[in-house]
Design a protein around this motif. Structure first.
Motif, short mmCIF file in Angstrom:
data_model
loop_
_atom_site.label_atom_id
_atom_site.label_comp_id
_atom_site.label_asym_id
_atom_site.label_seq_id
_atom_site.Cartn_x
_atom_site.Cartn_y
_atom_site.Cartn_z
N GLU A 35 0.79 -1.08 -0.14
CA GLU A 35 0.00 -0.12 0.01
C GLU A 35 0.75 1.13 0.01
OE1 GLU A 35 -2.71 1.28 3.63
OE2 GLU A 35 -3.96 0.53 2.09
N GLN A 38 -2.91 6.49 0.53
CA GLN A 38 -4.35 6.14 0.91
C GLN A 38 -5.17 6.77 -0.25
OE1 GLN A 38 -5.40 4.50 3.47
NE2 GLN A 38 -3.50 3.83 4.33
N THR A 514 -9.43 8.02 7.53
CA THR A 514 -8.49 7.43 6.66
C THR A 514 -7.18 7.54 6.62
OG1 THR A 514 -10.46 7.19 5.17
CG2 THR A 514 -8.37 6.50 4.24
N GLY A 515 -6.22 6.49 6.93
CA GLY A 515 -4.87 6.44 7.06
C GLY A 515 -4.29 7.24 8.24
#
Length: 556
Positions: A35, A38, A514-515
């Motif tokens: 990953e 994000q 998020t993240g």
């Protein structure tokens, strides 16, 4: 016998190849996905105008669970976050948050500054080349053209080939325009006055979208034409001073600054919808409009990250008028807490709780009212740039036989007429020094630096370094000064900001969503770190003037 051996060897080779193929296939399946960035559906940047860090802690026990406490409890709190330049004003604050650099690079020196080329003061976002949209007033002739570098919102647009939507919203034009940057789909700000409408500029559009027109026609602003009473029992506001005192300003027509503030009765005397700017209702209206924008612009509805930049301006108006220790300021933050809760719950529903990221910070802090400081025995007071100008003119007339050398004093800077200086047959650096030493004799001046010093030396001293990072070689003055701690430009009541002292630099910085890790840090972070942190999370380029660094502790 030889054929049998050959067949056996071939069989063995095929078996080994099959085993390796199976292992390779197995290894490939089990390899964890990498990953690299994000991809939240929506980033929401919240700037609370004039929010000191201690407003978070001082009013903590009054906040509900769904606003500030949710952001702190489930997000990341940078407890030692600071502005790293002077002057700490609204326009450079918003520009620095979104560009990742300081006025020395982005060029936004203040809300207003003296333009030596035009020989006049200019407003940070005024642009006579633009036409007003949604109004006939010059309040719509605005753009970010005086900012010199890109923003994080610009970089998101460029990275996505302009597929990402970016919107800026604030009561103040500069609070919407500078965060939105050069490539924004739109920036909207509040006209106030007779209409209570949200407006824009031809820099962004030819006409208002249908959803904005509908919002303006819905009488959304009219519902806030009501008395401003405390949200809770006023006797519970023990974190603030008594309700009425000599440090507070009054609305035109008010006999006292005590609660309740009777907006309907004072409406006409205070330019009607302009009143909403100076009450917590301006923040509530901003939240209403932001939630309408999420629907109207379909923000966060696909896999391309959008960006909504919201600035809550009314806390600044209230703070200027009533001061740090006022019940009005406390009530404004308790109401803002509820507005943030409304916004987060709307994002949960419309975007998805796990599909957005929020950061919340402020564009500057503010000191207590100097009159209050004096009354409790802490140094503080007022300075007058007009009086300073008169004193310098008297000196210049005596020393050089002319006062024309002095062009302007503003934003704690002195501007000289460089053409006249050339005729004096004196080096600019020497003249700056001599005038600066005269200025230093004023007891309202603590430190003085010349433009020559700012250009030639790299300062490591904390205050001088903050001054230098606010100095732009082409746009700043010839002499810069710092007032003593607790001193502000004269105001009849309330307070002001702009200094390099901690009360103006220490503000909240919260990350959520998020993240983002849950946690906190007391390590120093700076305003220029916000944009590169967001860029790192999204995996996009830093704004092109960035001088800050990503805050590693924040990111998962």
């Amino acid at each position: 016998m030889g054929n049998r051996n050959l067949i056996s060897i071939i069989f063995m080779l095929l078996s080994v190849c099959a085993i390796h193929a199976q292992r390779g296939k197995k290894d490939k399946v089990e390899m964890p996905a990498i990953e690299i960035a994000q991809n939240p559906k929506l980033v929401v940047g919240i700037v609370v105008d004039q929010m000191r860090y201690d407003y978070l802690t001082r009013f903590w026990n009054h906040y509900g669970e769904g606003g500030f406490k949710r952001l702190v409890g489930e997000g990341f709190n940078c407890k030692n976050h600071h502005f790293n330049y002077m002057p700490t004003k609204t326009a450079p604050g918003h520009a620095s948050i979104y560009t990742g650099t300081t006025p020395s690079v982005h060029g936004v020196l203040g809300n207003w500054w003296y333009d030596r080329l035009d020989g006049k003061s200019v407003y940070c976002v005024s642009d006579d080349n633009q036409n007003p949209i949604g109004t006939d007033l010059d309040a719509g002739r605005m753009s970010p053209h005086r900012m010199l570098v890109s923003t994080i919102t610009d970089e998101l647009r460029v990275n996505t080939q302009m597929r990402a939507k970016t919107i800026g919203i604030a009561i103040k034009d500069r609070g919407a325009i500078l965060p939105a940057g050069f490539t924004a789909n739109a920036a909207y700000w509040f006209e106030g006055k007779e209409t209570g409408n949200w407006i824009s500029s031809s820099f962004y559009m030819d006409q208002l979208p249908t959803w904005v027109t509908a919002f303006n026609s819905s009488e959304a602003a009219e519902k806030y034409k009501r008395p401003w009473e405390t949200l809770k029992d006023i006797n519970l506001y023990v974190e603030s001073a008594k309700d009425a005192n000599e440090y507070e300003r009054k609305f035109r027509g008010e006999v006292s600054s005590t609660f309740p503030h009777a907006l309907p009765e004072l409406w006409d005397a205070n330019e009607k919808f302009e009143m909403l700017r100076e009450t917590p209702f301006g923040n509530s209206l901003t939240t209403d409009f932001a939630m309408a924008a999420i629907d109207g612009e379909n923000l966060g509805t696909d896999n391309v990250t959008d960006f909504l930049a919201i600035s809550y301006s009314s806390t600044d108006y209230v703070g200027h008028a009533y001061g740090v220790n006022s019940i009005e300021v406390q009530d404004a933050y308790l109401r803002l807490d509820k507005d943030i809760q409304r916004l987060l719950e709307s994002l949960d529903q419309k975007v998805g709780k796990d599909d957005y990221m929020v950061f919340l910070t402020a564009d500057h802090g503010v000191p207590p009212a100097p009159g209050y400081l004096q009354d409790v025995g802490i140094p503080g007071g007022f300075l007058s740039e007009h009086a300073m100008k008169e004193e310098l003119q008297e000196f210049l007339s005596y020393r050089y036989g002319t006062t024309d050398i002095l062009k302007n004093i503003s934003n704690f800077q002195v501007f000289l007429d460089r053409d006249i200086v050339e005729n004096l047959d004196m080096a600019m650096g020497d003249l700056q020094w001599e005038i600066g030493q005269q200025l230093l004799k004023n007891d309202k001046v603590q430190q003085v630096f010349t433009g020559y010093q700012m250009s030639q030396y790299q300062f490591t001293d904390q205050l001088a370094g903050l001054l230098q990072r606010g100095y732009h070689q082409k746009r700043s003055g010839d002499i810069l000064f710092i007032p003593p701690a607790g001193y502000i430009p004269y105001r009849e009541a309330g307070t002001d900001h702009g200094s390099p002292f901690v009360y103006d630099t220490h503000v909240p910085l919260l990350f959520y969503g998020t993240g983002i890790k849950a946690g906190s840090t007391t390590a120093r972070t700076e305003v220029t770190d916000i944009a590169p942190t967001i860029a790192t999370l999204l995996g996009i380029a830093f704004p092109n003037g960035t001088t800050g660094n990503p805050i590693e502790a924040v990111l998962e």
